[in-house]
Design a protein around this motif. Structure first.
Motif, PDB file in Angstrom:
ATOM      1  N   SER A   1       0.964  -1.427  -0.006  1.00 50.28           N
ATOM      2  CA  SER A   1       0.459  -0.078  -0.784  1.00 50.28           C
ATOM      3  C   SER A   1       0.594   1.263  -0.172  1.00 50.28           C
ATOM      4  O   SER A   1       0.068   2.401  -0.358  1.00 50.28           O
ATOM      5  CB  SER A   1      -0.790  -0.251   1.343  1.00 50.28           C
ATOM      6  OG  SER A   1      -0.093  -0.205   1.925  1.00 50.28           O
ATOM      7  N   GLY A   2       1.666   1.147   0.146  1.00 44.92           N
ATOM      8  CA  GLY A   2       3.099   1.985   0.766  1.00 44.92           C
ATOM      9  C   GLY A   2       3.014   2.642   1.722  1.00 44.92           C
ATOM     10  O   GLY A   2       3.534   4.047   2.104  1.00 44.92           O
ATOM     11  N   ALA A   3       2.515   2.045   2.837  1.00 44.29           N
ATOM     12  CA  ALA A   3       2.016   3.280   3.924  1.00 44.29           C
ATOM     13  C   ALA A   3       3.239   2.094   4.738  1.00 44.29           C
ATOM     14  O   ALA A   3       4.129   1.377   4.792  1.00 44.29           O
ATOM     15  CB  ALA A   3       0.808   2.626   4.699  1.00 44.29           C
TER      16      ALA A   3
ATOM     17  N   GLN B   1      11.915  -4.824  -0.667  1.00 45.46           N
ATOM     18  CA  GLN B   1      10.815  -4.704  -1.560  1.00 45.46           C
ATOM     19  C   GLN B   1       9.656  -3.207  -0.990  1.00 45.46           C
ATOM     20  O   GLN B   1       9.392  -2.932  -2.266  1.00 45.46           O
ATOM     21  CB  GLN B   1      10.033  -6.132  -2.542  1.00 45.46           C
ATOM     22  CG  GLN B   1      10.613  -7.184  -2.461  1.00 45.46           C
ATOM     23  CD  GLN B   1      11.593  -6.802  -4.152  1.00 45.46           C
ATOM     24  OE1 GLN B   1      10.642  -6.132  -4.851  1.00 45.46           O
ATOM     25  NE2 GLN B   1      13.152  -7.070  -4.463  1.00 45.46           N
ATOM     26  N   VAL B   2       9.591  -3.293   0.158  1.00 40.30           N
ATOM     27  CA  VAL B   2       8.618  -3.095   0.580  1.00 40.30           C
ATOM     28  C   VAL B   2       9.226  -1.285   1.196  1.00 40.30           C
ATOM     29  O   VAL B   2       9.917  -1.728   2.570  1.00 40.30           O
ATOM     30  CB  VAL B   2       7.618  -4.056   1.941  1.00 40.30           C
ATOM     31  CG1 VAL B   2       6.806  -2.680   2.508  1.00 40.30           C
ATOM     32  CG2 VAL B   2       6.927  -4.907   0.800  1.00 40.30           C
ATOM     33  N   LEU B   3       9.251  -0.579   0.742  1.00 42.87           N
ATOM     34  CA  LEU B   3      11.061   0.349   1.024  1.00 42.87           C
ATOM     35  C   LEU B   3      10.517   1.051   2.241  1.00 42.87           C
ATOM     36  O   LEU B   3      11.718   1.976   3.043  1.00 42.87           O
ATOM     37  CB  LEU B   3      11.002   1.875  -0.547  1.00 42.87           C
ATOM     38  CG  LEU B   3      10.966   1.051  -1.585  1.00 42.87           C
ATOM     39  CD1 LEU B   3      11.976   2.012  -2.403  1.00 42.87           C
ATOM     40  CD2 LEU B   3      12.581  -0.281  -0.719  1.00 42.87           C
ATOM     41  N   ARG B   4       9.367   1.462   2.903  1.00 40.34           N
ATOM     42  CA  ARG B   4       8.379   2.048   4.241  1.00 40.34           C
ATOM     43  C   ARG B   4       8.735   1.248   5.154  1.00 40.34           C
ATOM     44  O   ARG B   4       7.714   1.234   6.083  1.00 40.34           O
ATOM     45  CB  ARG B   4       7.280   2.621   3.894  1.00 40.34           C
ATOM     46  CG  ARG B   4       7.491   3.720   2.595  1.00 40.34           C
ATOM     47  CD  ARG B   4       6.694   4.627   2.246  1.00 40.34           C
ATOM     48  NE  ARG B   4       6.352   5.588   3.558  1.00 40.34           N
ATOM     49  CZ  ARG B   4       4.913   6.721   3.436  1.00 40.34           C
ATOM     50  NH1 ARG B   4       4.735   6.997   2.973  1.00 40.34           N
ATOM     51  NH2 ARG B   4       5.310   7.200   4.717  1.00 40.34           N
TER      52      ARG B   4
ATOM     53  N   ARG C   1      16.980  -0.084   8.677  1.00 46.04           N
ATOM     54  CA  ARG C   1      15.693  -0.502   8.540  1.00 46.04           C
ATOM     55  C   ARG C   1      15.131  -1.853   9.164  1.00 46.04           C
ATOM     56  O   ARG C   1      13.981  -2.738   9.011  1.00 46.04           O
ATOM     57  CB  ARG C   1      14.727  -0.056   7.229  1.00 46.04           C
ATOM     58  CG  ARG C   1      14.608   1.137   7.163  1.00 46.04           C
ATOM     59  CD  ARG C   1      13.425   0.943   5.765  1.00 46.04           C
ATOM     60  NE  ARG C   1      14.169   0.355   4.686  1.00 46.04           N
ATOM     61  CZ  ARG C   1      13.570  -0.440   4.264  1.00 46.04           C
ATOM     62  NH1 ARG C   1      13.064  -1.128   4.288  1.00 46.04           N
ATOM     63  NH2 ARG C   1      13.903  -0.509   2.915  1.00 46.04           N
ATOM     64  N   VAL C   2      16.471  -2.394   8.947  1.00 47.54           N
ATOM     65  CA  VAL C   2      15.880  -3.584   9.759  1.00 47.54           C
ATOM     66  C   VAL C   2      16.658  -4.317  11.125  1.00 47.54           C
ATOM     67  O   VAL C   2      17.877  -3.815  11.157  1.00 47.54           O
ATOM     68  CB  VAL C   2      17.362  -5.679   8.725  1.00 47.54           C
ATOM     69  CG1 VAL C   2      16.317  -6.379   9.274  1.00 47.54           C
ATOM     70  CG2 VAL C   2      15.496  -4.521   7.777  1.00 47.54           C
TER      71      VAL C   2
END
Length: 284
Positions: A112-114, A135-138, A166-167
């Motif tokens: 969803s981009g959220a 793959q899910v940049l946010r 982010r990880v």
């Protein structure tokens, strides 16, 4: 007698094929690259050059070890999964193409981009959570793993793929109740151990080289599914998703466990071979 790189590769491929090794072409290429210190592109470029005696000896030694049962990924110390290069050691399972279905399911769920938080339970090398993060940049991803040696590999792969922002990783046992201090996640994903005790006695030689604690899940193969189904709704937001890799005969058993613990919208996806491979469910 000196041998060219192309001929060395072809001879290793022949030996592997004659021995019935799976994917002899890829294995031969990886072993020659490791022996020579060359990338695949460099090997292609230098195919008509002569390999040194040291490279030749090393390549044949690696080939012999592979034919004796050592997986290529452990011999070369790395493997590719979902476009990511990963450090691999005998402390972790070797990522398999079938698991990409699990990643695809989670990526589609979070597309969803959220902003979102993801927990990868029984993370092993970190391949699933890292693939999702790439793959899910946010997304912000937590890799949860109990084994200390596997956790070291997780952390190496976070750094290798430049995803430290982010990880993160944490030592945690998926069989135990999660701490509420973890907060809430939008998605939990896991490829837990799921082989039965009987299946562990019938493993192919290469699979038998992989860590037993990452494969076996008790007499019925459901120990981890049972714990996750019972305990992990408490760290999932309402409407959040759970995605589990399963063995090809486990759809009915895992689906029943989830339903009995109040999970809803339970669906199953097949892998590229047409086998049941991923079960997804939601918290009400």
């Amino acid at each position: 007698m000196a041998i060219k790189y192309n001929d060395l590769y072809m001879d290793l491929r022949r030996r592997l094929r004659e021995a019935g090794a799976e994917d002899a072409t890829q294995a031969a290429r990886e072993l020659v690259c490791t022996a020579s210190g060359k990338t695949k592109n460099e090997l292609l470029r230098d195919g008509l050059l002569y390999a040194s005696p040291e490279v030749e000896r090393s390549a044949y030694s690696l080939c012999a070890r592979h034919l004796a049962g050592e997986p290529v990924a452990y011999l070369i110390g790395e493997w590719e999964f979902y476009g990511l290069g990963l450090d691999i050691s005998p402390a972790v399972l070797i990522p398999r193409p079938d698991t990409e279905v699990l990643v695809q399911t989670v990526v589609h769920e979070l597309d969803s981009g959220a902003d979102c938080r993801v927990l990868d339970l029984c993370a092993g090398s970190g391949c699933i959570g890292l693939a999702v993060a790439s793959q899910v940049l946010r997304s912000r991803v937590l890799l949860g793993e109990w084994d200390e040696e596997a956790l070291k590999v997780c952390r190496q792969n976070i750094r290798r793929n430049q995803l430290s922002a982010r990880v993160t990783s944490l030592r945690m046992d998926a069989r135990e109740k999660p701490s509420r201090q973890l907060g809430e996640f939008d998605c939990i994903v896991s490829n837990p151990p799921y082989l039965t005790a009987a299946e562990m006695e019938q493993l192919q030689p290469e699979v038998a080289q992989e860590p037993a604690m990452a494969l076996e899940a008790g007499e019925d193969g459901l120990v981890f599914y049972r714990a996750i189904a019972e305990h992990y709704q408490k760290v999932l937001r309402p409407g959040g998703a759970l995605a589990l890799e399963i063995g090809w005969q486990q759809r009915e058993a895992v689906t029943a466990l989830l339903a009995a613990n109040g999970w809803t919208d339970i669906v199953c996806r097949k892998d590229f071979g047409g086998n049941d491979r991923c079960v997804m469910a939601r918290k009400q």
